[in-house]
Enzyme design. Structure first.
Site, mmCIF file in Angstrom:
data_model
loop_
_atom_site.group_PDB
_atom_site.id
_atom_site.type_symbol
_atom_site.label_atom_id
_atom_site.label_comp_id
_atom_site.label_asym_id
_atom_site.label_seq_id
_atom_site.Cartn_x
_atom_site.Cartn_y
_atom_site.Cartn_z
ATOM 1 N N THR A 10 -56.810 10.649 1.488
ATOM 2 C CA THR A 10 -57.786 11.636 1.942
ATOM 3 C C THR A 10 -57.091 12.986 2.175
ATOM 4 O O THR A 10 -57.723 13.941 2.597
ATOM 5 C CB THR A 10 -58.467 11.178 3.257
ATOM 6 O OG1 THR A 10 -57.462 10.869 4.214
ATOM 7 C CG2 THR A 10 -59.327 9.935 3.025
ATOM 8 N N ASN A 11 -55.781 13.051 1.859
ATOM 9 C CA ASN A 11 -55.008 14.285 1.990
ATOM 10 C C ASN A 11 -55.415 15.246 0.862
ATOM 11 O O ASN A 11 -55.234 14.934 -0.318
ATOM 12 C CB ASN A 11 -53.510 13.943 1.911
ATOM 13 C CG ASN A 11 -52.623 15.158 2.023
ATOM 14 O OD1 ASN A 11 -52.761 16.125 1.284
ATOM 15 N ND2 ASN A 11 -51.673 15.097 2.940
ATOM 16 N N LYS A 14 -52.619 16.354 -1.618
ATOM 17 C CA LYS A 14 -52.267 15.289 -2.553
ATOM 18 C C LYS A 14 -53.380 15.080 -3.580
ATOM 19 O O LYS A 14 -53.121 14.843 -4.758
ATOM 20 C CB LYS A 14 -52.001 13.979 -1.809
ATOM 21 C CG LYS A 14 -50.668 13.930 -1.097
ATOM 22 C CD LYS A 14 -50.392 12.543 -0.543
ATOM 23 C CE LYS A 14 -49.050 12.474 0.158
ATOM 24 N NZ LYS A 14 -48.732 11.119 0.622
ATOM 25 N N GLU A 39 -52.332 0.791 8.537
ATOM 26 C CA GLU A 39 -51.123 0.760 9.369
ATOM 27 C C GLU A 39 -49.904 0.662 8.466
ATOM 28 O O GLU A 39 -49.695 -0.333 7.776
ATOM 29 C CB GLU A 39 -51.172 -0.440 10.318
ATOM 30 C CG GLU A 39 -50.079 -0.446 11.369
ATOM 31 C CD GLU A 39 -50.129 0.736 12.323
ATOM 32 O OE1 GLU A 39 -49.058 1.328 12.561
ATOM 33 O OE2 GLU A 39 -51.219 1.075 12.819
ATOM 34 N N ASP A 68 -46.663 6.638 -1.696
ATOM 35 C CA ASP A 68 -46.056 7.061 -0.437
ATOM 36 C C ASP A 68 -44.831 7.870 -0.811
ATOM 37 O O ASP A 68 -44.073 7.483 -1.715
ATOM 38 C CB ASP A 68 -45.676 5.863 0.443
ATOM 39 C CG ASP A 68 -45.374 6.311 1.880
ATOM 40 O OD1 ASP A 68 -46.115 7.171 2.389
ATOM 41 O OD2 ASP A 68 -44.413 5.811 2.469
ATOM 42 N N PHE A 157 -47.592 22.054 -0.201
ATOM 43 C CA PHE A 157 -47.860 21.584 1.162
ATOM 44 C C PHE A 157 -46.633 20.832 1.644
ATOM 45 O O PHE A 157 -45.654 20.679 0.928
ATOM 46 C CB PHE A 157 -49.121 20.706 1.201
ATOM 47 C CG PHE A 157 -49.050 19.470 0.342
ATOM 48 C CD1 PHE A 157 -48.696 18.249 0.893
ATOM 49 C CD2 PHE A 157 -49.324 19.528 -1.020
ATOM 50 C CE1 PHE A 157 -48.621 17.106 0.110
ATOM 51 C CE2 PHE A 157 -49.247 18.388 -1.809
ATOM 52 C CZ PHE A 157 -48.902 17.183 -1.243
#
Length: 198
Positions: A10-11, A14, A39, A68, A157
């Site tokens: 949801t970034n 990205k 998590e 990631d 960013f």
């Protein structure tokens, strides 16, 4: 052949970057409507990406791509590493107040810890995982460079304003989206995934 892929993020930064990278492939790119708050807390970029991809796949039931990534600085014992997005809030190295936002706080803390260090080498690393019904694929991408003395540029960013990629005389934040996608850790990881998928 996979025709649709859900990208588990949801970034917004990205999302823009991933969309521009995947545009060259014949695949419909979808994004989740909500953040599942997976998590992570793992010591591994790969495991974090896998956990995200699996969690979103279980909700949406379509091939799911997650990644990631972070910045690794050898002279800081590999930090920020897997803690890159929340580095400002880590006890290690002292917390930084996010007065101007998390990205700025992360940058301020990193520059503070780099004061007086001769070795300013660093690299971005990304692990991408594509979760499929009958298994999955994963890949890694890296982009090597150095940490600048101060932020330069308005684009990108995260740590982009203080990261100067090898072969360039400007920061990652000064690169065009096209330039960045060609050399970025995320671009390399995602293109490898799509090539494996073919």
């Amino acid at each position: 052949m996979v025709r649709r892929i859900l990208v588990a993020t949801t970034n917004l930064g990205k999302r823009r970057e991933i969309l521009s990278i995947l545009r060259e492939y014949e695949v419909e790119v979808l994004f989740p409507e909500e953040d599942l708050k997976v998590e992570e807390g793992s010591c591994s970029f790969l495991e974090n990406a896998y956990l995200k991809a699996k969690a979103y796949y279980e909700v949406y039931k379509i091939p799911t791509l997650a990644e990631d990534s972070g910045l690794v600085v050898p002279s800081l014992d590999g930090y920020p590493g897997v803690y890159s997005s929340r580095f400002y809030n880590l006890e290690w190295g002292g917390k930084e107040e996010p007065k101007e936002g998390k990205d700025k706080a992360n940058i301020n803390k990193l520059l503070r810890l780099m004061e007086g260090k001769q070795d300013r080498r660093a690299y971005y690393v990304a692990f991408a995982v594509l979760f499929l019904e009958d298994g999955g694929l994963w890949s890694e991408g890296r982009c090597y460079g150095t940490i600048l003395q101060e932020p330069v540029g308005e684009g990108g960013f995260g740590y982009d304003p203080i990261f100067q990629p090898e072969g360039f005389q400007k920061s990652m934040a000064q690169l065009s989206m096209e330039e960045k996608n060609l050399i970025s850790h995320r671009g390399k990881a995602l293109r490898r995934i799509m090539q494996m998928l073919k």
